[in-house]
Design a protein around this motif. Structure first.
Motif, PDB file in Angstrom:
ATOM      1  N   ASN A 160      -6.311 -16.249   5.553  1.00 19.73           N
ATOM      2  CA  ASN A 160      -6.842 -15.192   4.675  1.00 19.73           C
ATOM      3  C   ASN A 160      -7.666 -15.837   3.564  1.00 19.73           C
ATOM      4  O   ASN A 160      -7.357 -15.716   2.386  1.00 19.73           O
ATOM      5  CB  ASN A 160      -5.717 -14.343   4.098  1.00 19.73           C
ATOM      6  CG  ASN A 160      -6.243 -13.052   3.488  1.00 19.73           C
ATOM      7  OD1 ASN A 160      -7.381 -12.650   3.743  1.00 19.73           O
ATOM      8  ND2 ASN A 160      -5.429 -12.422   2.654  1.00 19.73           N
ATOM      9  N   ALA A 161      -8.732 -16.505   3.982  1.00 17.60           N
ATOM     10  CA  ALA A 161      -9.411 -17.468   3.119  1.00 17.60           C
ATOM     11  C   ALA A 161     -10.829 -17.041   2.788  1.00 17.60           C
ATOM     12  O   ALA A 161     -11.437 -16.198   3.450  1.00 17.60           O
ATOM     13  CB  ALA A 161      -9.436 -18.828   3.798  1.00 17.60           C
ATOM     14  N   THR A 162     -11.356 -17.658   1.735  1.00 19.69           N
ATOM     15  CA  THR A 162     -12.767 -17.599   1.383  1.00 19.69           C
ATOM     16  C   THR A 162     -13.328 -19.013   1.406  1.00 19.69           C
ATOM     17  O   THR A 162     -12.581 -19.996   1.265  1.00 19.69           O
ATOM     18  CB  THR A 162     -12.976 -16.973   0.006  1.00 19.69           C
ATOM     19  OG1 THR A 162     -12.324 -17.786  -0.990  1.00 19.69           O
ATOM     20  CG2 THR A 162     -12.422 -15.564  -0.045  1.00 19.69           C
ATOM     21  N   TYR A 163     -14.656 -19.096   1.560  1.00 18.93           N
ATOM     22  CA  TYR A 163     -15.306 -20.403   1.655  1.00 18.93           C
ATOM     23  C   TYR A 163     -16.711 -20.276   1.096  1.00 18.93           C
ATOM     24  O   TYR A 163     -17.453 -19.348   1.446  1.00 18.93           O
ATOM     25  CB  TYR A 163     -15.339 -20.848   3.117  1.00 18.93           C
ATOM     26  CG  TYR A 163     -16.023 -22.172   3.382  1.00 18.93           C
ATOM     27  CD1 TYR A 163     -15.302 -23.356   3.420  1.00 18.93           C
ATOM     28  CD2 TYR A 163     -17.406 -22.237   3.593  1.00 18.93           C
ATOM     29  CE1 TYR A 163     -15.921 -24.567   3.676  1.00 18.93           C
ATOM     30  CE2 TYR A 163     -18.034 -23.443   3.846  1.00 18.93           C
ATOM     31  CZ  TYR A 163     -17.278 -24.608   3.893  1.00 18.93           C
ATOM     32  OH  TYR A 163     -17.895 -25.809   4.140  1.00 18.93           O
ATOM     33  N   THR A 164     -17.101 -21.201   0.234  1.00 18.83           N
ATOM     34  CA  THR A 164     -18.446 -21.211  -0.331  1.00 18.83           C
ATOM     35  C   THR A 164     -18.728 -22.578  -0.918  1.00 18.83           C
ATOM     36  O   THR A 164     -17.803 -23.356  -1.189  1.00 18.83           O
ATOM     37  CB  THR A 164     -18.608 -20.131  -1.419  1.00 18.83           C
ATOM     38  OG1 THR A 164     -19.965 -20.118  -1.869  1.00 18.83           O
ATOM     39  CG2 THR A 164     -17.692 -20.400  -2.592  1.00 18.83           C
ATOM     40  N   THR A 165     -20.009 -22.879  -1.105  1.00 21.68           N
ATOM     41  CA  THR A 165     -20.398 -24.110  -1.800  1.00 21.68           C
ATOM     42  C   THR A 165     -20.999 -23.803  -3.164  1.00 21.68           C
ATOM     43  O   THR A 165     -21.511 -24.702  -3.825  1.00 21.68           O
ATOM     44  CB  THR A 165     -21.425 -24.896  -0.973  1.00 21.68           C
ATOM     45  OG1 THR A 165     -22.578 -24.084  -0.734  1.00 21.68           O
ATOM     46  CG2 THR A 165     -20.828 -25.345   0.341  1.00 21.68           C
ATOM     47  N   CYS A 166     -20.963 -22.540  -3.572  1.00 23.11           N
ATOM     48  CA  CYS A 166     -21.471 -22.189  -4.891  1.00 23.11           C
ATOM     49  C   CYS A 166     -20.552 -22.746  -5.966  1.00 23.11           C
ATOM     50  O   CYS A 166     -19.326 -22.598  -5.891  1.00 23.11           O
ATOM     51  CB  CYS A 166     -21.589 -20.666  -5.034  1.00 23.11           C
ATOM     52  SG  CYS A 166     -22.860 -19.943  -3.975  1.00 23.11           S
ATOM     53  N   ARG A 167     -21.159 -23.357  -6.975  1.00 22.87           N
ATOM     54  CA  ARG A 167     -20.384 -24.032  -8.012  1.00 22.87           C
ATOM     55  C   ARG A 167     -19.554 -23.043  -8.813  1.00 22.87           C
ATOM     56  O   ARG A 167     -19.999 -21.943  -9.139  1.00 22.87           O
ATOM     57  CB  ARG A 167     -21.341 -24.785  -8.944  1.00 22.87           C
ATOM     58  CG  ARG A 167     -20.662 -25.669  -9.960  1.00 22.87           C
ATOM     59  CD  ARG A 167     -21.685 -26.478 -10.722  1.00 22.87           C
ATOM     60  NE  ARG A 167     -22.476 -27.305  -9.804  1.00 22.87           N
ATOM     61  CZ  ARG A 167     -23.529 -28.015 -10.179  1.00 22.87           C
ATOM     62  NH1 ARG A 167     -23.929 -27.984 -11.435  1.00 22.87           N
ATOM     63  NH2 ARG A 167     -24.180 -28.742  -9.283  1.00 22.87           N
ATOM     64  N   ARG A 168     -18.325 -23.452  -9.128  1.00 19.23           N
ATOM     65  CA  ARG A 168     -17.448 -22.602  -9.924  1.00 19.23           C
ATOM     66  C   ARG A 168     -18.022 -22.403 -11.325  1.00 19.23           C
ATOM     67  O   ARG A 168     -18.548 -23.317 -11.934  1.00 19.23           O
ATOM     68  CB  ARG A 168     -16.058 -23.221 -10.051  1.00 19.23           C
ATOM     69  CG  ARG A 168     -15.260 -23.219  -8.763  1.00 19.23           C
ATOM     70  CD  ARG A 168     -13.843 -23.698  -9.019  1.00 19.23           C
ATOM     71  NE  ARG A 168     -13.067 -23.769  -7.810  1.00 19.23           N
ATOM     72  CZ  ARG A 168     -12.407 -22.739  -7.273  1.00 19.23           C
ATOM     73  NH1 ARG A 168     -12.473 -21.564  -7.861  1.00 19.23           N
ATOM     74  NH2 ARG A 168     -11.711 -22.883  -6.164  1.00 19.23           N
ATOM     75  N   LYS A 169     -17.913 -21.183 -11.816  1.00 23.36           N
ATOM     76  CA  LYS A 169     -18.381 -20.860 -13.166  1.00 23.36           C
ATOM     77  C   LYS A 169     -17.233 -20.242 -13.949  1.00 23.36           C
ATOM     78  O   LYS A 169     -16.319 -19.634 -13.386  1.00 23.36           O
ATOM     79  CB  LYS A 169     -19.563 -19.888 -13.099  1.00 23.36           C
ATOM     80  CG  LYS A 169     -20.755 -20.441 -12.324  1.00 23.36           C
ATOM     81  CD  LYS A 169     -21.865 -19.411 -12.233  1.00 23.36           C
ATOM     82  CE  LYS A 169     -23.033 -19.946 -11.391  1.00 23.36           C
ATOM     83  NZ  LYS A 169     -24.115 -18.948 -11.263  1.00 23.36           N
ATOM     84  N   PRO A 170     -17.263 -20.380 -15.256  1.00 22.07           N
ATOM     85  CA  PRO A 170     -16.176 -19.798 -16.052  1.00 22.07           C
ATOM     86  C   PRO A 170     -16.219 -18.280 -16.045  1.00 22.07           C
ATOM     87  O   PRO A 170     -17.262 -17.666 -15.838  1.00 22.07           O
ATOM     88  CB  PRO A 170     -16.453 -20.365 -17.456  1.00 22.07           C
ATOM     89  CG  PRO A 170     -17.919 -20.664 -17.473  1.00 22.07           C
ATOM     90  CD  PRO A 170     -18.248 -21.092 -16.080  1.00 22.07           C
TER      91      PRO A 170
END
Length: 780
Positions: A160-170
């Protein structure tokens, strides 16, 4: 059973170390600090890992020898390239089992997982992690999941996952530009792939690619599976949708099957097979389009490239194949992107065998052309060579400093005698050459003597009634020059300047050859390379009558430290002492005593600028016959402007201007500070303009056009490109290419990258992994 308990101390953490499979005595020591070493830069072998100690530390550590240990308060467990951090850690030595609760953080070789509850067998890396956030080192991908099941140290299943290479932001409401949601994602570090099931790819909150199962790479390693579909819009074929399948047969063999659905033509079945062996390599490609409604016929194309060697009793033999065939004359117009030939309308089918021993080489060749005719612009087909056999013998170590060259060539020429207006025939040609170079620092002199002998046998009589012909004539040449040097200073910069005068004399007596057929001879291009050669014709059907002297001089500016060439200037002309008598069919004999003058210059004063110029000047008319001026400005990565001007007054006359560029629009003149290095662009949030324009000044119209925009959002790239390529005197192929690249995942849309790389000089990919990341670049 004794029990040991340690009280916390504010000055130091208490460490409890256990050897895997045994128990060490508890002792107080400072926290262990790991440093990268060459021995740890690759995966740790299992035999070594079994001997690695386990380090447990925390504000409070207590345990039972040979059984278990518990750490509470900033607890850490370390073994090799893995560290576990949590509020509370329990380690059971007999089962090699670690349990962690509260703010759990695990880092194994740069892959990071965070959550609330972990249970893990440390050595085999088997266990589970609930309510997890993760980050992968290889492609800087992020995600979260209800649960992660660790199968071993290379494989895990994220549920039950998500996946991305977008950088984490606050911020609590952060949502990535693109995200893959899946029922499960299987991560395989060994195969460097991910496999998602029940997946949906969303872009800007909009689902764009729902797939029940999708496989994607964690690196650029090859893998079998469906590739993302490509979509294109073509004015001839309509909307094109290609769904490729890649088959990674073996490390040295693969295949790609790419069916393409075209709204105006139907289904085109295409495939490509590549192979790379120890002694040979090659590529085979084919397309088949049944019942093309626009041409009312089946269409197909085939191309093969092969090069390699095999052993025989006489020694190794090399084999090269270049085969190209299509179904009809209109194929190059309708499918210009798949025609496997630079000339498009001339498709070579060429096979050659090479054998050599010592100073002798032997070549056997068969060449057959497929000429794609156009009724509006017919071309004369070239001659097939069925077969051609060439032998060469070279000696550079003869007594007295002499050098020799022998060549014998047998060719059987075949073509349409009606279109070529001359009979087919067989030609046997021989060349014997001997020279004696004198070369010393600062000067050289090379006298050379050649003897040409040719025999023809025709399939039909010539206009003179002759069924055979022969020709023999000698050639003498003398080449000499000086290489002078001095130190010089220009514009405050020191150089080593050269002055290189050169004289080249050639004499060939006249032998009447104008009645002979012309199978493979053509006028050589007039430039600084060909002006110093014995024969102004290529091929062996015409040997120019010569009594000519070529004079030239060049000067170069060299960096005295590196030897790099900063500038070169040259001039050359040819003096003819007798009128020319040997010509190509339809050509006018030259009677001018002085040839056109060649001027050339190349300036690379600084690394960012490069210019080249060549002018062929006619002193009688007082104007240039041909001019070429080109320049390139590239001050930094992803910034390149190139321009070229080409003028030719001789037939066919043309005057063209060629412009190409790749340039960031956000920073038109200012270089951004956040350079990320090769293959990483100039930073997110930037637009780039890309294109190439070919403008005919004589016709006052664009011939070929490629104009596009690229946008770098950091974790995704967008491209839109308009392409117009001339396919005839009044026709052109037009395409619109749109592509989205989800960094570290996939690309969807048209293959715009291939078009940009092939047409824009020095175009750079915005994302191109140069080196593999080190796991110690993200180690706790």
């Amino acid at each position: 059973m004794s029990r040991v308990r340690f009280a916390p101390t504010p000055l130091a953490l208490v460490a409890f170390a256990m050897l895997h499979g045994g128990v060490a005595h508890a002792q107080a020591e400072p926290p262990l600090v790991l440093k990268p070493s060459p021995q740890l830069r690759e995966d740790i072998p299992a035999t070594t890992r079994n001997r690695l100690p386990t380090f447990l530390s925390g504000r409070e550590v207590h345990g039972t020898p040979d059984l278990n240990a518990v750490a509470e308060g900033n607890a850490q467990l370390r073994r090799g390239d893995m560290v576990i951090m949590a509020d509370r850690l329990e380690y059971y030595a007999p089962d090699d089992l670690a349990k962690a609760q509260g703010n759990v953080h695990i880092n194994r070789a740069g892959n990071v997982f965070e959550g609330e509850r972990l249970q893990l067998k440390v050595e085999s890396f088997e266990g589970f992690f609930d309510e997890t956030r993760y980050r992968l080192l290889r492609n800087d991908a992020y995600g979260q999941a209800d649960r992660v099941d660790f199968l071993d140290d290379k494989r895990s299943i994220v549920r039950n996952a998500t996946y991305t290479t977008c950088r984490r932001k606050p911020g609590p409401s952060w949502m990535p530009d693109w995200i893959l949601r899946a029922d499960s994602i299987r991560i395989d570090e060994e195969d460097e792939t991910g496999q998602a099931g029940g997946a949906v790819l969303s872009f800007m909150g909009v689902p764009v690619l729902p797939v029940p199962s999708v496989s994607f790479p964690l690196t650029d390693k090859r893998k079998s599976g469906l590739l993302p579909p490509t979509i294109g819009l073509d004015n001839l074929s309509g909307l094109e949708v290609t769904l490729p399948y890649y088959w990674n047969i073996a490390p040295n063999r693969d295949a790609t099957i790419y069916p393409t659905l075209m709204t105006k033509r139907g289904l085109d079945l295409g495939a490509e097979f590549r192979y790379l062996e120890t002694n040979y390599q090659g590529r085979i490609r084919g397309n088949y389009l049944p019942n093309d409604p626009l041409r009312e016929d089946d269409r197909w194309g085939f191309a093969m490239l092969h090069s390699g060697a095999f052993s025989t009793a006489a020694g190794p033999v090399a084999l090269n194949l270049n085969l190209n065939r299509v179904s009809d004359d209109n194929y190059w117009k309708d499918f210009s992107r798949t025609t496997a030939s630079l000339t498009q309308r001339l498709l070579a089918n060429d096979g050659a065998l090479y054998w050599g021993r010592g100073n002798f080489t032997l070549t056997a060749r068969a060449l057959k052309w497929q000429t794609l005719q156009d009724v509006t612009a017919p071309i004369v087909p070239p001659y097939d060579r069925l077969p051609q056999i060439v032998g060469r013998h070279v000696r550079n170590d003869l007594p007295g400093g002499f050098e020799s060259f022998l060549e014998a060539d047998y060719s059987n020429f075949q073509s349409d005698p009606v279109l070529n207006n001359q009979p087919n025939g067989q030609r046997t040609y021989a060349l014997a050459q001997i020279s004696r170079p004198w070369q010393k620092p600062g000067w050289f002199v090379i006298p050379k003597l050649q003897l040409h002998a040719t025999q023809y046998q025709f399939a039909a009589p010539l206009s003179t009634g002759a069924e055979s012909a022969s020709r023999a004539l000698p050639t003498f040449s003398l080449d000499g020059g000086l290489v002078l040097e001095r130190d010089a200073t220009y514009f405050g910069r020191n150089f080593r300047q050269t002055l290189e005068p050169r004289a080249f004399y050639v004499y060939t007596p006249f032998r009447d050859q104008n009645f002979l057929p012309n199978y493979d001879s053509a006028q050589k291009d007039f430039n600084f390379a060909t002006i110093y050669t014995e024969n102004e014709f290529s091929g062996n059907d015409r040997i120019a009558d010569n009594n000519k002297l070529t004079l030239g001089v060049s000067t170069r500016l060299l960096d005295p430290d590196s030897g790099a060439e900063a500038a070169r200037f040259g001039v050359a002309l040819r003096s003819r002492f007798e009128d020319q008598l040997v010509t190509l069919p339809g050509a006018v004999p030259a009677s001018d005593r002085l040839s056109d003058i060649l001027f050339g210059a190349s300036v690379n004063w600084v690394a960012s600028w490069s210019t080249d110029a060549m002018v062929q000047y006619d002193p009688q008319t007082g104007r240039s016959i041909r001019s070429t001026l080109g320049g390139r400005y590239s001050p930094a990565p992803y910034r390149v402007l190139s321009a070229a001007y080409r003028l030719q007054r001789a037939q066919p006359a043309s005057e063209q201007l060629d412009l190409g560029w790749q340039w960031p629009l956000n920073d038109l003149w200012r270089q951004p500070d956040d350079r990320l290095g090769p293959g990483r662009g100039l930073g997110e949030g930037r637009w780039y303009s890309v294109g190439r324009l070919n403008w005919s000044l004589a016709d006052k119209k664009l011939v070929d056009t490629i104009v596009g925009l690229e946008y770098d959002a950091g974790c995704w790239l967008g491209r839109i490109v308009f392409e117009r390529l001339q396919s005839g005197t009044s026709t052109a192929n037009k395409r619109v290419l749109f592509q989205l690249e989800f960094v570290g995942f996939t690309r969807i849309g048209s293959n715009a990258l291939q078009t940009l790389r092939e047409n824009i000089p020095r175009y750079q990919f915005l994302r191109e992994q140069i080196t593999q990341p080190s796991r110690f670049s993200n180690y706790d």
